[in-house]
Design an enzyme around this catalytic site. Structure first.
Site, PDB file in Angstrom:
ATOM      1  N   CYS A   1     -27.173  66.173 -10.356  1.00  0.00           N
ATOM      2  CA  CYS A   1     -26.166  66.481  -9.495  1.00  0.00           C
ATOM      3  C   CYS A   1     -24.791  66.994 -10.206  1.00  0.00           C
ATOM      4  O   CYS A   1     -24.914  67.522 -11.304  1.00  0.00           O
ATOM      5  CB  CYS A   1     -25.915  65.347  -8.691  1.00  0.00           C
ATOM      6  SG  CYS A   1     -27.359  64.508  -8.081  1.00  0.00           S
TER       7      CYS A   1
ATOM      8  N   ARG B   1     -25.216  66.472  -4.209  1.00  0.00           N
ATOM      9  CA  ARG B   1     -26.719  65.778  -4.777  1.00  0.00           C
ATOM     10  C   ARG B   1     -27.713  66.763  -4.794  1.00  0.00           C
ATOM     11  O   ARG B   1     -27.902  67.667  -3.856  1.00  0.00           O
ATOM     12  CB  ARG B   1     -26.856  64.830  -3.626  1.00  0.00           C
ATOM     13  CG  ARG B   1     -28.256  63.972  -3.901  1.00  0.00           C
ATOM     14  CD  ARG B   1     -28.522  62.983  -2.915  1.00  0.00           C
ATOM     15  NE  ARG B   1     -29.606  62.202  -3.446  1.00  0.00           N
ATOM     16  CZ  ARG B   1     -30.402  61.414  -2.528  1.00  0.00           C
ATOM     17  NH1 ARG B   1     -29.999  61.388  -1.462  1.00  0.00           N
ATOM     18  NH2 ARG B   1     -31.549  60.987  -3.013  1.00  0.00           N
TER      19      ARG B   1
ATOM     20  N   GLY C   1     -40.348  70.998 -23.864  1.00  0.00           N
ATOM     21  CA  GLY C   1     -40.497  70.964 -25.221  1.00  0.00           C
ATOM     22  C   GLY C   1     -39.414  70.986 -26.188  1.00  0.00           C
ATOM     23  O   GLY C   1     -39.459  70.904 -27.456  1.00  0.00           O
TER      24      GLY C   1
END
Length: 618
Positions: free
Chosen positions: A2, A49, A362
């Site tokens: 958020c 949000r 990764g």
């Protein structure tokens, strides 16, 4: 994931409300699903949000505890929130969100609750009884938290620098001391920022603001050794690495929205996808970017992994032209100037458009498992021939190299001319994008002691207790990783409201791998410890392929398509007296003329800085 913003200690509630609404609107891209505000005597909180866990309206923020004493706003995810929640039997939970778990834990334990949390987060909790604001950031600094203390003592904080500037309470003034750091490292290292009087809360730290001001404390430090491990059995070590990484991935797969993984076809992303497939009850959604141009395309390897693990694979084909067309949008997304990360913007936007809201990455494999050339360079300075050359001879060679106009030679001169070959002196030079000589030619304050060197020097005794390869890992995590890699991933992914999770940055995995002896960790081939820990999951074609970064033709673009933009932005830096115009433009013209050894990377972060200054009205 958020966007958060707030003001504490401001006496005019209406002015605070107006400002916090502006600040929150400035980070709307980070949370497109809902907004929320709390304004009370001495506090104003704002939240945007991006719904990931518990998608209900009840989980919107700010949230309040059952007694209405505490109010919380959170940017991030707590991966072990269900484990923490299980130990809070006496709290009357009203949602299934991780945010409420932090609130309940803080109500019970205070700041000590941080030791229980495993996640990436920046959090703020207002205590209405004590009139205090608690702010904290995750251990490895995955999520940002910027703040400023005004002249009259008010405390302003947000997920982005631009939101604090939007408050109207902080002067738009460049941090001249930080500028020299930016020249060398393409970023400003915490706790500084490029703006004077705006700071970053350090990773692994919390702060408490009250009428007495702001107190900052550390709750986790990477150089601490929480426990000693037995590394006598190499097979057991590899088994433990896999267990920790698998647990990290499983924690990061908790989501109530569609979750996938970046899959470039390299060792790190392939390892993440392979282990996701082990713990997932359904095929993993994987995502890769492909190119028609063979010099950029790695689709052969991503397809190989996708087929091996039966993933639901999506390839989005892009061209260098697509990147160029997206560049204006990427520049507009910059919150903290940088010379890196623009690839992340385009890839994240394509991923979001494909329907993914959360992506595992990764990132971190190179740092943990000695995947960069810097690890070998460090070993050479400690054990190789270079360490045996007398300082007087090194200095002579350095002096000769410093007269060259080639960037490579000048940076070699910096290393050879070092007074000592200790980590604090040498590591920062590995990460320079230009020589100190060039930085000084552009900016007279270019030879100050920078944050990363000072930090490594202060931690010298603790760092020397770690194996040599792990010393570089710690330097990477404190330096480039936090201040470039993670910062850029956050700002460019969140520009498209995409949450990126990095399993290699799980603190439990980091604490263990840091203590593994060099003889076990040394990469006999690329990241051999990682590969062997999860063997036989990765095929040889992926493990032994030639390492190729995600590279685009920046040098060609800057001499052609981007020539006008770059030239104009560099001239602006000179005209405004920020950098020495004569020296900067002389070198730029040499680059345009095709002078060998002058790199595009010496200019691009300056172009970005100038563009950022202009857009943010400095």
């Amino acid at each position: 994931m958020c966007g958060i913003a707030g003001i504490a200690g401001f006496k005019d509630n209406e002015a605070a409300r107006i400002s916090v609404e502006k600040m929150t609107a400035r980070v709307a891209h980070r949370g497109p699903d809902a907004d929320g505000f709390f304004v009370h005597d001495g506090i104003a909180l704002g939240h945007r949000r991006l719904s990931i866990i518990d998608l209900s309206v009840a989980a919107n923020q700010p949230q309040f505890d059952s007694t209405d004493r505490y109010a919380i706003i959170l940017n991030g995810e707590i991966y072990n929130f269900r484990e923490v929640k299980a130990n809070l039997h006496d709290y009357p939970f009203r949602t299934e969100s991780d945010t409420e778990v932090i609130l309940a834990a803080y109500a019970k334990y205070g700041p000590e609750c941080l030791s229980q949390l495993n996640g990436m987060f920046a959090v703020a909790i207002w205590d209405n009884r004590r009139r205090e604001l608690f702010v904290a950031r995750d251990r490895l600094g995955v999520k940002p938290l910027y703040y400023s203390v005004t002249a009259d003592g008010a405390f302003i904080f947000a997920s982005e620098i631009r939101a604090i500037l939007e408050s109207g309470f902080v002067e738009r003034k460049l941090n001249d001391r930080a500028l020299s750091e930016y020249l060398l490292y393409q970023s400003v290292y915490a706790p500084q920022t490029i703006v004077e009087n705006i700071h970053q809360l350090p990773a692994g730290a919390f702060g408490i603001y009250s009428g007495q001001g702001l107190r900052i404390n550390s709750y986790w430090q990477i150089e601490n050794r929480p426990e000693e491990y037995d590394f006598s059995d190499g097979v057991a070590v590899k088994r433990r690495v896999k267990e920790l990484l698998l647990a990290s991935i499983e924690r990061r797969m908790i989501s109530d929205v569609r979750l996938g993984a970046f899959l470039s076809g390299g060792i790190d992303s392939s390892a993440v996808v392979a282990l996701m497939s082990e713990v997932s009850h359904q095929p993993v959604d994987t995502f890769s970017v492909t190119f028609n141009e063979k010099e950029f395309d790695e689709s052969r390897y991503s397809r190989l992994i996708a087929e091996k693990f039966n993933t639901r694979h999506t390839s989005v084909q892009l061209s260098p032209k697509d990147f160029l067309e997206e560049l204006p949008n990427a520049l507009a997304a910059v919150d903290s100037p940088t010379g890196d990360g623009f690839n992340t913007y385009v890839v994240s936007k394509a991923t979001k458009n494909a329907g993914i809201t959360v992506a595992l990455s990764g990132l971190g494999g190179d740092e943990l498992f000695a995947g960069y050339s810097y690890f070998f360079n460090w070993l050479r300075t400690q054990k190789g021939l270079l360490s045996k050359v007398p300082k007087v001879f090194r200095k002579q060679i350095a002096l000769a190299l410093s007269t060259s106009r080639q960037s490579k030679h000048q940076r070699m001169a910096d290393i050879l001319g070092a007074e000592k070959f200790d980590l604090a002196s040498v590591y920062p030079m590995f990460r320079q994008v230009m020589s100190r000589q060039t930085a000084h030619e552009y900016h007279a304050n270019g030879n100050v002691t920078h944050t990363i060197r000072r930090m490594l020097d202060e931690k010298r005794e603790q760092l020397n207790a770690f194996p040599l390869l792990s010393q570089v890992t710690i330097a990477e995590l404190l330096g480039y990783t936090q201040n470039v890699l993670l910062k850029d991933t956050d700002q460019f992914a969140m520009a498209s409201a995409l949450e990126v999770r990095e399993p290699f940055f799980d603190y439990k995995l980091v604490e263990y791998v840091l203590q593994i002896p060099d003889e076990i960790k040394f990469p006999k081939y690329p990241k051999s410890l990682l590969v062997e820990s999860i063997a036989p999951l990765l095929p040889d074609e992926v493990v032994h392929r030639r390492k190729r970064g995600f590279v685009l033709p920046w040098e060609q673009w800057m001499r052609n398509d981007l020539r006008e933009l770059c030239g104009a932005r560099l001239r602006t830096l000179g005209e405004r007296g920020i950098l020495n115009a004569d020296n900067l433009l002389a070198k730029w013209n040499m680059f345009l003329a095709g002078s060998k050894g002058i790199l595009w990377s010496e200019f691009w972060h300056l172009v970005v800085l100038s563009d950022w200054i202009q857009k943010n009205k400095f």
